[in-house]
Design a protein around this motif. Structure first.
Motif, PDB file in Angstrom:
ATOM      1  N   MET A 154      76.654 -24.641 -22.462  1.00 10.30           N
ATOM      2  CA  MET A 154      75.114 -23.648 -22.232  1.00 10.30           C
ATOM      3  C   MET A 154      74.491 -23.220 -22.663  1.00 10.30           C
ATOM      4  SD  MET A 154      76.414 -19.633 -20.661  1.00 10.30           S
ATOM      5  CE  MET A 154      77.395 -20.240 -19.816  1.00 10.30           C
ATOM      6  N   ALA A 155      74.608 -23.256 -23.940  1.00  7.80           N
ATOM      7  CA  ALA A 155      73.345 -22.767 -25.862  1.00  7.80           C
ATOM      8  C   ALA A 155      72.886 -24.276 -25.321  1.00  7.80           C
ATOM      9  CB  ALA A 155      74.425 -23.324 -27.072  1.00  7.80           C
ATOM     10  N   THR A 156      73.095 -25.174 -25.025  1.00 11.30           N
ATOM     11  CA  THR A 156      71.841 -26.113 -24.398  1.00 11.30           C
ATOM     12  C   THR A 156      71.470 -26.144 -23.894  1.00 11.30           C
ATOM     13  OG1 THR A 156      73.582 -28.279 -25.266  1.00 11.30           O
ATOM     14  CG2 THR A 156      71.452 -29.045 -24.003  1.00 11.30           C
ATOM     15  N   LEU A 157      71.263 -25.563 -22.193  1.00  7.67           N
ATOM     16  CA  LEU A 157      70.460 -25.267 -21.714  1.00  7.67           C
ATOM     17  C   LEU A 157      69.742 -24.367 -21.544  1.00  7.67           C
ATOM     18  CD1 LEU A 157      73.153 -25.905 -18.313  1.00  7.67           C
ATOM     19  CD2 LEU A 157      70.959 -27.062 -19.546  1.00  7.67           C
ATOM     20  N   VAL A 158      70.431 -23.330 -22.940  1.00  3.52           N
ATOM     21  CA  VAL A 158      69.284 -21.857 -22.960  1.00  3.52           C
ATOM     22  C   VAL A 158      68.771 -22.240 -23.823  1.00  3.52           C
ATOM     23  CG1 VAL A 158      69.276 -19.776 -23.780  1.00  3.52           C
ATOM     24  CG2 VAL A 158      71.686 -20.382 -21.812  1.00  3.52           C
ATOM     25  N   PHE A 159      69.207 -23.054 -24.758  1.00  4.69           N
ATOM     26  CA  PHE A 159      67.985 -23.699 -25.608  1.00  4.69           C
ATOM     27  C   PHE A 159      66.716 -24.033 -24.784  1.00  4.69           C
ATOM     28  CE2 PHE A 159      70.607 -21.959 -28.996  1.00  4.69           C
ATOM     29  CZ  PHE A 159      68.957 -21.867 -30.477  1.00  4.69           C
ATOM     30  N   ASN A 160      67.570 -25.793 -23.960  1.00  2.90           N
ATOM     31  CA  ASN A 160      66.169 -26.022 -23.366  1.00  2.90           C
ATOM     32  C   ASN A 160      65.550 -25.120 -22.060  1.00  2.90           C
ATOM     33  OD1 ASN A 160      66.296 -29.397 -23.062  1.00  2.90           O
ATOM     34  ND2 ASN A 160      68.158 -28.700 -24.075  1.00  2.90           N
ATOM     35  N   LYS A 161      65.730 -24.238 -22.256  1.00  4.66           N
ATOM     36  CA  LYS A 161      64.688 -23.092 -20.901  1.00  4.66           C
ATOM     37  C   LYS A 161      64.092 -22.758 -21.720  1.00  4.66           C
ATOM     38  CE  LYS A 161      64.309 -20.442 -17.470  1.00  4.66           C
ATOM     39  NZ  LYS A 161      62.582 -19.409 -17.975  1.00  4.66           N
ATOM     40  N   ALA A 162      64.851 -21.562 -22.736  1.00  3.09           N
ATOM     41  CA  ALA A 162      63.484 -20.813 -24.042  1.00  3.09           C
ATOM     42  C   ALA A 162      62.548 -22.015 -24.825  1.00  3.09           C
ATOM     43  CB  ALA A 162      64.489 -21.034 -24.854  1.00  3.09           C
ATOM     44  N   ARG A 163      62.659 -23.636 -24.871  1.00  2.00           N
ATOM     45  CA  ARG A 163      62.196 -24.975 -25.664  1.00  2.00           C
ATOM     46  C   ARG A 163      60.955 -24.494 -24.153  1.00  2.00           C
ATOM     47  NH1 ARG A 163      65.235 -27.845 -26.949  1.00  2.00           N
ATOM     48  NH2 ARG A 163      65.184 -27.387 -28.711  1.00  2.00           N
ATOM     49  N   GLU A 164      61.009 -25.005 -22.894  1.00  2.00           N
ATOM     50  CA  GLU A 164      59.933 -25.605 -21.903  1.00  2.00           C
ATOM     51  C   GLU A 164      59.227 -24.138 -21.600  1.00  2.00           C
ATOM     52  OE1 GLU A 164      62.449 -26.931 -18.674  1.00  2.00           O
ATOM     53  OE2 GLU A 164      63.778 -28.453 -19.825  1.00  2.00           O
ATOM     54  N   ASP A 165      59.601 -22.800 -21.671  1.00  2.00           N
ATOM     55  CA  ASP A 165      59.205 -21.851 -21.577  1.00  2.00           C
ATOM     56  C   ASP A 165      57.873 -21.958 -22.560  1.00  2.00           C
ATOM     57  OD1 ASP A 165      60.321 -21.667 -18.792  1.00  2.00           O
ATOM     58  OD2 ASP A 165      60.743 -19.222 -19.688  1.00  2.00           O
ATOM     59  N   LEU A 166      57.795 -22.301 -24.278  1.00  2.00           N
ATOM     60  CA  LEU A 166      57.312 -22.212 -24.866  1.00  2.00           C
ATOM     61  C   LEU A 166      56.635 -23.336 -25.098  1.00  2.00           C
ATOM     62  CD1 LEU A 166      56.840 -21.228 -27.816  1.00  2.00           C
ATOM     63  CD2 LEU A 166      58.269 -23.012 -28.799  1.00  2.00           C
ATOM     64  N   TYR A 167      56.608 -24.062 -24.603  1.00  2.00           N
ATOM     65  CA  TYR A 167      55.586 -25.500 -24.762  1.00  2.00           C
ATOM     66  C   TYR A 167      54.469 -25.021 -22.930  1.00  2.00           C
ATOM     67  CZ  TYR A 167      56.925 -28.374 -28.644  1.00  2.00           C
ATOM     68  OH  TYR A 167      57.936 -28.509 -29.726  1.00  2.00           O
ATOM     69  N   LEU A 168      55.492 -25.049 -22.246  1.00  2.00           N
ATOM     70  CA  LEU A 168      54.548 -24.015 -21.314  1.00  2.00           C
ATOM     71  C   LEU A 168      53.760 -23.136 -21.121  1.00  2.00           C
ATOM     72  CD1 LEU A 168      57.066 -25.439 -18.429  1.00  2.00           C
ATOM     73  CD2 LEU A 168      55.051 -26.828 -18.799  1.00  2.00           C
ATOM     74  N   GLY A 169      53.856 -22.225 -22.008  1.00  2.00           N
ATOM     75  CA  GLY A 169      53.319 -20.841 -22.388  1.00  2.00           C
ATOM     76  C   GLY A 169      53.678 -19.929 -21.148  1.00  2.00           C
ATOM     77  N   ILE A 170      54.941 -19.929 -20.779  1.00  2.00           N
ATOM     78  CA  ILE A 170      55.727 -18.490 -20.116  1.00  2.00           C
ATOM     79  C   ILE A 170      56.722 -17.800 -20.435  1.00  2.00           C
ATOM     80  CG2 ILE A 170      54.560 -20.542 -18.199  1.00  2.00           C
ATOM     81  CD1 ILE A 170      57.610 -21.013 -17.588  1.00  2.00           C
ATOM     82  N   ASP A 171      56.601 -16.740 -19.389  1.00  2.00           N
ATOM     83  CA  ASP A 171      58.108 -16.080 -20.546  1.00  2.00           C
ATOM     84  C   ASP A 171      58.301 -15.304 -18.996  1.00  2.00           C
ATOM     85  OD1 ASP A 171      59.387 -14.881 -21.683  1.00  2.00           O
ATOM     86  OD2 ASP A 171      58.449 -12.998 -22.020  1.00  2.00           O
ATOM     87  N   ARG A 172      59.601 -16.626 -19.085  1.00  2.00           N
ATOM     88  CA  ARG A 172      60.461 -16.170 -17.412  1.00  2.00           C
ATOM     89  C   ARG A 172      61.746 -15.800 -17.468  1.00  2.00           C
ATOM     90  NH1 ARG A 172      56.420 -19.305 -13.246  1.00  2.00           N
ATOM     91  NH2 ARG A 172      54.892 -18.171 -13.772  1.00  2.00           N
ATOM     92  N   LYS A 173      62.824 -14.950 -17.947  1.00  2.00           N
ATOM     93  CA  LYS A 173      63.838 -15.095 -18.751  1.00  2.00           C
ATOM     94  C   LYS A 173      64.543 -13.896 -17.672  1.00  2.00           C
ATOM     95  CE  LYS A 173      63.144 -17.489 -22.373  1.00  2.00           C
ATOM     96  NZ  LYS A 173      61.369 -17.511 -22.349  1.00  2.00           N
ATOM     97  N   SER A 174      64.296 -13.683 -16.334  1.00  2.00           N
ATOM     98  CA  SER A 174      65.609 -13.039 -15.014  1.00  2.00           C
ATOM     99  C   SER A 174      66.066 -13.637 -15.350  1.00  2.00           C
ATOM    100  CB  SER A 174      64.587 -12.587 -14.380  1.00  2.00           C
ATOM    101  OG  SER A 174      64.362 -13.861 -13.454  1.00  2.00           O
ATOM    102  N   PRO A 175      66.958 -13.129 -14.522  1.00  2.00           N
ATOM    103  CA  PRO A 175      68.864 -14.243 -14.094  1.00  2.00           C
ATOM    104  C   PRO A 175      68.013 -14.744 -12.713  1.00  2.00           C
ATOM    105  CG  PRO A 175      69.584 -12.023 -14.481  1.00  2.00           C
ATOM    106  CD  PRO A 175      68.058 -12.115 -14.612  1.00  2.00           C
ATOM    107  N   ASP A 176      67.057 -14.547 -11.976  1.00  2.00           N
ATOM    108  CA  ASP A 176      66.635 -15.270 -11.315  1.00  2.00           C
ATOM    109  C   ASP A 176      65.911 -16.883 -11.711  1.00  2.00           C
ATOM    110  OD1 ASP A 176      67.993 -13.704  -9.387  1.00  2.00           O
ATOM    111  OD2 ASP A 176      65.534 -12.823  -8.693  1.00  2.00           O
TER     112      ASP A 176
END
Length: 251
Positions: A158-180
Motif C-alpha cells: 500500500m505504501a508503494t502505491l500511495v507514494f507512486n500515486k503522489a509521485r505521478e500527481d507531482l510530475y503531472l502537475g495535478i492534485d487529485r487525492k479523493s477516495p474516488d
C-alpha cells in the motif's frame, strides 16, 4: 553488452545512473528510458526499474544494491547469498507498483507464484549458488500462504502505491487525492486495457482498498510531499547535466 532499463522519475534508477556516470561506465551499457517506451512492460516484462538485462534476459532489478549492479554492468557475476528468502520476495514485490497493485487487487500473494523470473531478478537469487532450490522455496512461500504473510506485508504494498500515486500527481502537475481518485488510479494501475477492470463482483473490494489508500495518504501527506519534492529536485538537477554516450542510440 548489458542494458539498463530505467525511468527518469525513479530514485533508484537515478542513483545507478549517477554511479555509472561517476565511474565512466555509461559507454559499457545500453541505457533505455521506459518512460518513452511504455509497451516494454508487456513486450520485455519490465515490471520494475531499474532493470538490468543481459542480452535479452532480465537478471537484476528493483531494490538493487547499486554496487552489485555495477559489477553486473561490467559483465561480472556477483556471488550473492539470499538468506532471508521470504523477506527478499516481499521487498522485491513491494518495490514494484505493478506487482504491488496485482497483489492488493487479488487480496493475496498468489500472483507472485506465476512470476518466478521477477522473483529471481528482484531478490538477487539469479546470482545465488542455490538459485533453483531457493526459488522453489519462494514459490512455495507465496503459494501456500494462508493469508497471514499477506496481511503482515500489506502495508508495504500500500505504501508503494500511495507514494507512486503522489509521485505521478507531482510530475503531472495535478492534485487529485479523493477516495474516488485513488479508486480510478488503482483500477488503471491493475488493468491492461479491459483485462482486470472490475465491472462486476469485486468493485466493492477495490473501493475499500482505495479508501484505505486514501486514509494512508491523508495521515502522511506532508511527509510524503516533502520526501517526493526533495527526490524530484535531486533527480532533475542530475538529469540536467546527464548525457548519453554519443555511440548509443536512445529510443
Amino acid at each position: 553488452m548489458h542494458s539498463v532499463y530505467y525511468h527518469p522519475a525513479c530514485y533508484t534508477s537515478y542513483r545507478l545512473l549517477r554511479l555509472l556516470k561517476e565511474d565512466n561506465l555509461l559507454g559499457k551499457v545500453n541505457i533505455i528510458n521506459v518512460e518513452r517506451m511504455p509497451h516494454l512492460s508487456v513486450t520485455k516484462r519490465v515490471l520494475t526499474v531499474p532493470l538490468i538485462f543481459r542480452d535479452e534476459s532480465p537478471i537484476y532489478g528493483g531494490p538493487i544494491d547499486i554496487n552489485v549492479a555495477k559489477e553486473v554492468v561490467l559483465g561480472k557475476t556477483p556471488k550473492l547469498s539470499v538468506n532471508d528468502v521470504q523477506g527478499a520476495v516481499i521487498a522485491g514485490a513491494a518495490d514494484s507498483a505493478a506487482v504491488s497493485s496485482l497483489i492488493l487487487a487479488s487480496g493475496s500473494l498468489a500472483p507472485l507464484a506465476e512470476l518466478p523470473e521477477f522473483i529471481a531478478e528482484t531478490t538477487g537469487l539469479y546470482f545465488d549458488d542455490e538459485k533453483e532450490r531457493k526459488l522453489r522455496e519462494a514459490i512455495e512461500i507465496v503459494s501456500n500462504d494462508d493469508g497471514r504473510l499477506y496481511e503482515e506485508s500489506k502495508h508495504k504494498f500500500m505504501a508503494t502505491l500511495v507514494f507512486n500515486k503522489a509521485r505521478e500527481d507531482l510530475y503531472l502537475g495535478i492534485d487529485r487525492k479523493s477516495p474516488d481518485d485513488f479508486l480510478s488510479w488503482l483500477v488503471a494501475k491493475v488493468s491492461l486495457g479491459r483485462a482486470g477492470v472490475p465491472f462486476t463482483g469485486n468493485v466493492s473490494a477495490y473501493r475499500e482498498m482505495a479508501e484505505e489508500m486514501h486514509r494512508y495518504y491523508v495521515e502522511r501527506k506532508e511527509k510524503i510531499a516533502e520526501r517526493l519534492q526533495k527526490e524530484k529536485s535531486e533527480i532533475e538537477e542530475f538529469m540536467r547535466s546527464f548525457s548519453f554516450p554519443t555511440s548509443q542510440a536512445q529510443p
